[in-house]
Motif scaffolding. Structure first.
Motif, PDB file in Angstrom:
ATOM      1  N   PRO A 116      -7.998  11.800  -4.789  1.00  0.00           N
ATOM      2  CA  PRO A 116      -9.022  11.347  -3.828  1.00  0.00           C
ATOM      3  C   PRO A 116      -9.478   9.916  -4.062  1.00  0.00           C
ATOM      4  CG  PRO A 116      -9.518  13.559  -4.609  1.00  0.00           C
ATOM      5  CD  PRO A 116      -8.403  13.040  -5.470  1.00  0.00           C
ATOM      6  N   SER A 162      -8.941   6.780  -1.533  1.00  0.00           N
ATOM      7  CA  SER A 162     -10.119   6.017  -1.125  1.00  0.00           C
ATOM      8  C   SER A 162      -9.954   4.532  -1.430  1.00  0.00           C
ATOM      9  CB  SER A 162     -11.350   6.572  -1.837  1.00  0.00           C
ATOM     10  OG  SER A 162     -12.506   5.858  -1.473  1.00  0.00           O
ATOM     11  N   ALA A 166     -12.476   6.825   3.918  1.00  0.00           N
ATOM     12  CA  ALA A 166     -12.515   6.514   2.482  1.00  0.00           C
ATOM     13  C   ALA A 166     -13.814   7.004   1.851  1.00  0.00           C
ATOM     14  CB  ALA A 166     -12.349   5.012   2.273  1.00  0.00           C
ATOM     15  N   GLU A 167     -14.937   6.777   2.528  1.00  0.00           N
ATOM     16  CA  GLU A 167     -16.223   7.219   2.000  1.00  0.00           C
ATOM     17  C   GLU A 167     -16.319   8.737   1.996  1.00  0.00           C
ATOM     18  OE1 GLU A 167     -19.981   6.979   0.312  1.00  0.00           O
ATOM     19  OE2 GLU A 167     -18.381   5.493   0.522  1.00  0.00           O
ATOM     20  N   LEU A 225     -13.809  10.862   1.627  1.00  0.00           N
ATOM     21  CA  LEU A 225     -13.014  11.342   0.503  1.00  0.00           C
ATOM     22  C   LEU A 225     -13.748  11.141  -0.818  1.00  0.00           C
ATOM     23  CD1 LEU A 225      -9.477  10.034   1.530  1.00  0.00           C
ATOM     24  CD2 LEU A 225     -10.239  12.416   1.482  1.00  0.00           C
ATOM     25  N   ARG A 226     -14.402  10.008  -0.963  1.00  0.00           N
ATOM     26  CA  ARG A 226     -15.156   9.755  -2.193  1.00  0.00           C
ATOM     27  C   ARG A 226     -16.317  10.736  -2.333  1.00  0.00           C
ATOM     28  NH1 ARG A 226     -19.562   8.028  -4.081  1.00  0.00           N
ATOM     29  NH2 ARG A 226     -20.409   7.875  -1.979  1.00  0.00           N
ATOM     30  N   SER A 250     -15.057  14.165  -3.237  1.00  0.00           N
ATOM     31  CA  SER A 250     -14.633  14.167  -4.637  1.00  0.00           C
ATOM     32  C   SER A 250     -15.841  14.278  -5.567  1.00  0.00           C
ATOM     33  CB  SER A 250     -13.850  12.892  -4.943  1.00  0.00           C
ATOM     34  OG  SER A 250     -13.498  12.811  -6.294  1.00  0.00           O
TER      35      SER A 250
END
Length: 282
Positions: A204, A208, A269-270, A272-273, A276
């Motif tokens: 992840p 990201s 991207a945010e 996924l972060r 995670s």
């Protein structure tokens, strides 16, 4: 006791009840709304005028989709888009591999001058783009490499590498280092422990970091303009060459499309972060 309660109830007047029901807007909320309005008003105006019928004037002459349709028939824009995508995908792919290995090496191994190496590795994050562009151009001239599309890729790998390594290192610092030791104790080789245990946990963060680097590579103008060869025109360079004679609605439409794509990529991207991080604290 009963008299005390009765006195407290009598002290509560209808005006006090009304004041409690009224929503209060603090100055922090107003200031935040004002700042958002200040930041996004130019983008809103840009989006509205990308549908303007007028090709030159600032006045509104009617709604139209023709400027968006015109982009798909513009060979120069499509070629520049192809160049930008080629640069971004190649730079991100190289940076993903090297950046991940660099983050793992800095987190899992100890060697002399490690702190110095970590600081040097993250320098592209704080060095101005003009300094990276000039340094890359001088370096390419010294070693005699002609400028082309691939020199842009090499220059973009520099800052993409730092962003990927930073995101991955923040993730790997939160992982349990004993996971790999357990895999090794169970008979796995170091490569197997990395691929089957550590890499899935880092995926992840890697994705990201790649998405963030992809957006930055697509939006870069300064470094690309210094390191581009003849015919290697990226999309930001094409936009800049056109707005020197005036901003036209087709450029407005192109800018709106770029902002939408960049926003979607940044949101993914945010997301996924965030997922995670949520998975880590469960």
């Amino acid at each position: 006791m009963t008299g005390t309660v009765t006195n407290q109830q009598e002290d509560i007047t209808p005006d006090m009840l009304k004041s409690k029901d009224k929503p209060r807007v603090s100055w922090q909320v107003l200031f935040t709304l004002l700042m958002f309005f200040y930041m996004y008003l130019p983008i809103l105006v840009l989006g509205v005028y990308s549908f303007n019928e007028s090709a030159y004037g600032a006045g509104w002459e009617g709604f139209t989709w023709k400027w968006y349709l015109k982009l798909f028939g513009d060979s120069r824009v499509l070629t520049a888009l192809q160049n930008s995508l080629t640069v971004a995908f190649c730079a991100v792919a190289i940076a993903a591999v090297i950046g991940t290995l660099m983050a793992v090496g800095l987190a899992r191994y100890r060697f002399p001058l490690q702190s110095l190496y970590r600081g040097v590795a993250y320098l592209p994050l704080i060095i101005p783009d003009i300094a990276i562009a000039v340094a890359t151009l001088v370096f390419l001239a010294v070693i005699g490499i002609p400028l082309s599309l691939w020199t842009i890729v090499a220059a973009h790998v520099v800052f993409c590498l730092a962003y990927v390594a930073l995101v991955v290192s923040s993730r790997i610092s939160a992982l349990d280092p004993h996971l790999e030791e357990a895999a090794l104790d169970l008979g796995a080789t170091p490569v197997q422990a990395f691929i089957q245990v550590l890499l899935p946990e880092l995926m992840p963060a890697i994705i990201s970091g790649c998405l963030l680097s992809f957006v930055l590579s697509m939006d870069d103008f300064l470094i690309a303009s210094f390191t581009a060869g003849t015919g290697a025109t990226t999309l930001p360079m094409e936009i800049f060459s056109r707005i020197r004679t005036g901003v036209k609605p087709d450029i407005n439409a192109l800018s709106v499309m770029l902002m939408i794509v960049s926003g979607v990529v940044a949101f993914v991207a945010e997301l996924l972060r965030y997922r995670s991080e949520q998975k880590r604290f469960k």
